[in-house]
Design a protein around this motif. Structure first.
Motif, PDB file in Angstrom:
ATOM      1  N   ARG A 135       0.913  -1.187  -0.027  1.00 32.64           N
ATOM      2  CA  ARG A 135      -0.001  -0.009   0.012  1.00 32.64           C
ATOM      3  C   ARG A 135       0.922   1.125  -0.170  1.00 32.64           C
ATOM      4  N   LEU A 136       1.147   1.763  -1.018  1.00 28.32           N
ATOM      5  CA  LEU A 136       1.941   2.991  -1.223  1.00 28.32           C
ATOM      6  C   LEU A 136       1.306   4.376  -0.444  1.00 28.32           C
ATOM      7  N   ARG A 137      -0.022   4.393  -0.063  1.00 31.29           N
ATOM      8  CA  ARG A 137      -0.605   5.360   0.072  1.00 31.29           C
ATOM      9  C   ARG A 137      -0.474   5.346   1.895  1.00 31.29           C
ATOM     10  N   ALA A 138       0.160   4.015   2.443  1.00 27.05           N
ATOM     11  CA  ALA A 138       0.307   3.878   3.872  1.00 27.05           C
ATOM     12  C   ALA A 138       1.938   4.202   4.021  1.00 27.05           C
ATOM     13  N   LEU A 139       2.782   4.623   3.152  1.00 26.47           N
ATOM     14  CA  LEU A 139       4.068   5.008   3.360  1.00 26.47           C
ATOM     15  C   LEU A 139       4.359   6.073   3.948  1.00 26.47           C
ATOM     16  N   PRO A 140       3.494   7.252   3.781  1.00 30.67           N
ATOM     17  CA  PRO A 140       3.863   8.695   4.627  1.00 30.67           C
ATOM     18  C   PRO A 140       3.803   8.289   6.183  1.00 30.67           C
ATOM     19  N   ASP A 141       2.731   7.639   6.729  1.00 30.45           N
ATOM     20  CA  ASP A 141       2.387   7.030   7.867  1.00 30.45           C
ATOM     21  C   ASP A 141       3.610   6.445   8.454  1.00 30.45           C
ATOM     22  N   THR A 142       4.014   5.513   7.569  1.00 29.88           N
ATOM     23  CA  THR A 142       5.349   4.669   7.988  1.00 29.88           C
ATOM     24  C   THR A 142       6.426   5.573   8.377  1.00 29.88           C
ATOM     25  N   VAL A 143       6.581   6.527   7.421  1.00 36.46           N
ATOM     26  CA  VAL A 143       7.882   7.323   7.506  1.00 36.46           C
ATOM     27  C   VAL A 143       7.637   8.202   8.870  1.00 36.46           C
ATOM     28  N   ALA A 144       6.451   8.647   9.097  1.00 37.61           N
ATOM     29  CA  ALA A 144       6.178   9.585  10.219  1.00 37.61           C
ATOM     30  C   ALA A 144       6.428   8.807  11.547  1.00 37.61           C
ATOM     31  N   ARG A 145       6.241   7.291  11.465  1.00 38.45           N
ATOM     32  CA  ARG A 145       6.282   6.412  12.881  1.00 38.45           C
ATOM     33  C   ARG A 145       7.789   6.276  12.804  1.00 38.45           C
ATOM     34  N   ILE A 146       8.626   6.026  11.904  1.00 38.37           N
ATOM     35  CA  ILE A 146      10.127   5.940  12.054  1.00 38.37           C
ATOM     36  C   ILE A 146      10.639   7.412  12.684  1.00 38.37           C
ATOM     37  N   ALA A 147      10.240   8.352  12.000  1.00 32.98           N
ATOM     38  CA  ALA A 147      11.034   9.715  12.471  1.00 32.98           C
ATOM     39  C   ALA A 147      10.573   9.962  13.877  1.00 32.98           C
ATOM     40  N   GLY A 148       9.202   9.482  14.124  1.00 31.30           N
ATOM     41  CA  GLY A 148       8.881   9.693  15.581  1.00 31.30           C
ATOM     42  C   GLY A 148       9.703   8.699  16.703  1.00 31.30           C
ATOM     43  N   ALA A 149      10.009   7.776  16.217  1.00 30.81           N
ATOM     44  CA  ALA A 149      11.019   6.863  17.046  1.00 30.81           C
ATOM     45  C   ALA A 149      12.377   7.541  17.252  1.00 30.81           C
ATOM     46  N   LEU A 150      12.912   7.979  15.971  1.00 35.93           N
ATOM     47  CA  LEU A 150      14.206   8.535  16.180  1.00 35.93           C
ATOM     48  C   LEU A 150      14.293   9.748  16.917  1.00 35.93           C
ATOM     49  N   ARG A 151      13.256  10.657  16.778  1.00 34.83           N
ATOM     50  CA  ARG A 151      13.307  11.614  17.719  1.00 34.83           C
ATOM     51  C   ARG A 151      13.276  11.285  19.228  1.00 34.83           C
ATOM     52  N   GLU A 152      12.641  10.044  19.732  1.00 31.14           N
ATOM     53  CA  GLU A 152      12.409   9.703  20.973  1.00 31.14           C
ATOM     54  C   GLU A 152      13.915   9.150  21.307  1.00 31.14           C
TER      55      GLU A 152
END
Length: 280
Positions: A135-152
Motif C-alpha cells: 500500500r503506497l498510500r500507507a508509506l507517509p504514515d510509516t515514515v512518520a512513525r520511524i521519524a517519531g522513534a528517531l526523535r525519541e
C-alpha cells in the motif's frame, strides 16, 4: 503484489553456492538445535524486550550467528548514541542479528509478519515497526512513525533495498526511509554486510533469496563450513550533510560492485586503532 515493490533477480538455483565442504550432519543438527534454543530464549523475552539491557541484546545477536556456525568480523567505529537510522544491504536472515550486534535497534519489517500466528503478536511487542509494502498510500504514515522513534532517541534498522540479494549483486537503496532521518534530524549509519569463505572468497551460502524456504536456508547455513560474516560499520552521516532523501540514500549506498569483491578477508585485529572487532 504492488508494481512498485522492489524485487531481486537472484534465485537459489542461479546464485546460491555451497561454501566449502559441508560439515557432518550431526554437527549441523547440533548447530540447528542451539540456534532454536537461543531463538526460543529470545521469544520468551520479547514481551519485555525494550527493558532488556542493550549489551545483553548485542551478545544474544552474536550468539545467534555463532550458533549457526558463522564467524563474525565487525570493523569500523562504534555507532553514535541517541536517535539513529541504521541501513544495510540485505542478503540473509542473518543480517538481522548482525545489525543487532552493531547496535540493538527497532527493526523495520514487512506487515505480513504481524499476521503470523503467535509470533506476529510477540514480534509486535518487541518494538518492531511494520511497513505495508503493498500500500503506497500507507508509506507517509510509516515514515512518520520511524521519524517519531528517531526523535525519541531510538535506533531504527532498515534494509532499503526492499528485497534480499545474493551478495554478488546488489539493489538500489529506496529513498523513503531516509526521509524519516531528515524529518527527525537524526544521523544515518551505513553498514555493509557480506559473507566469505574461510579462504576469503565471496560466499553465497547465507543468501535467502527468491523462492528459497526458511528451512532450506537455515540448513544450508548450519551445514556450511568456514562461513564468515563481515560487517563494515561505515562513518555515520551527520544531519545537515545532505538536504534531500535522494542524496542521503546515495551517500549511504555501498559502491556498485563493492559487495562482491574477490579478495582475502583481512584479520580485523590488524586494523587501525579506531577499528572495533568482534570475533566469534
Amino acid at each position: 503484489m504492488s508494481v512498485w515493490l522492489p524485487a531481486a533477480p537472484c534465485t537459489p538455483s542461479g546464485c546460491v553456492e555451497p561454501t566449502g565442504a559441508a560439515t557432518a550432519v550431526p554437527r549441523a543438527v547440533l548447530r540447528l538445535t542451539a540456534l532454536a534454543l537461543l531463538v526460543l530464549a529470545g521469544v520468551a523475552l520479547l514481551p519485555i524486550g525494550r527493558r532488556v539491557p542493550a549489551g545483553l541484546v548485542s551478545r544474544w545477536c552474536r550468539w545467534i550467528v555463532r550458533a549457526a556456525g558463522v564467524r563474525v568480523r565487525v570493523t569500523g567505529a562504534a555507532p553514535p548514541t541517541g536517535g539513529l537510522l541504521l541501513v544495510a544491504n540485505h542478503i540473509s536472515w542473518l543480517d538481522i542479528p548482525l545489525l543487532g550486534a552493531v547496535r540493538p535497534a527497532r527493526m523495520l519489517a514487512k506487515s505480513e509478519i504481524r499476521r503470523w500466528p503467535v509470533a506476529g503478536r510477540l514480534v509486535g511487542r518487541s518494538g518492531v515497526l511494520f511497513i505495508d509494502r503493498d500500500r503506497l498510500r500507507a508509506l507517509p504514515d510509516t515514515v512518520a512513525r520511524i521519524a517519531g522513534a528517531l526523535r525519541e532517541g531510538a535506533a531504527v534498522a532498515a534494509f532499503p533495498e526492499g528485497s534480499t540479494w545474493c551478495g554478488r549483486r546488489q539493489g538500489s537503496f529506496r529513498r523513503a526511509v531516509f526521509q524519516a532521518a531528515l524529518d527527525a534530524g537524526a544521523p544515518v549509519q551505513p553498514v555493509r554486510i557480506h559473507y566469505r569463505s574461510a579462504h576469503g572468497t565471496p560466499a553465497t551460502a547465507a543468501a535467502f533469496v527468491g523462492d528459497d524456504t526458511l528451512f532450506a536456508s537455515l540448513w544450508r547455513v548450519v551445514a556450511a563450513r568456514g562461513l564468515i560474516a563481515e560487517v563494515e560499520v561505515r562513518a555515520a552521516i551527520t544531519p545537515g550533510t545532505h538536504f534531500d532523501r535522494r542524496a542521503l540514500a546515495a551517500a549511504a549506498q555501498p559502491p556498485t560492485g563493492d559487495l562482491g569483491r574477490d579478495h582475502p578477508a583481512e584479520d580485523v585485529r590488524r586494523g587501525p586503532p579506531e577499528v572495533s572487532a568482534v570475533e566469534n
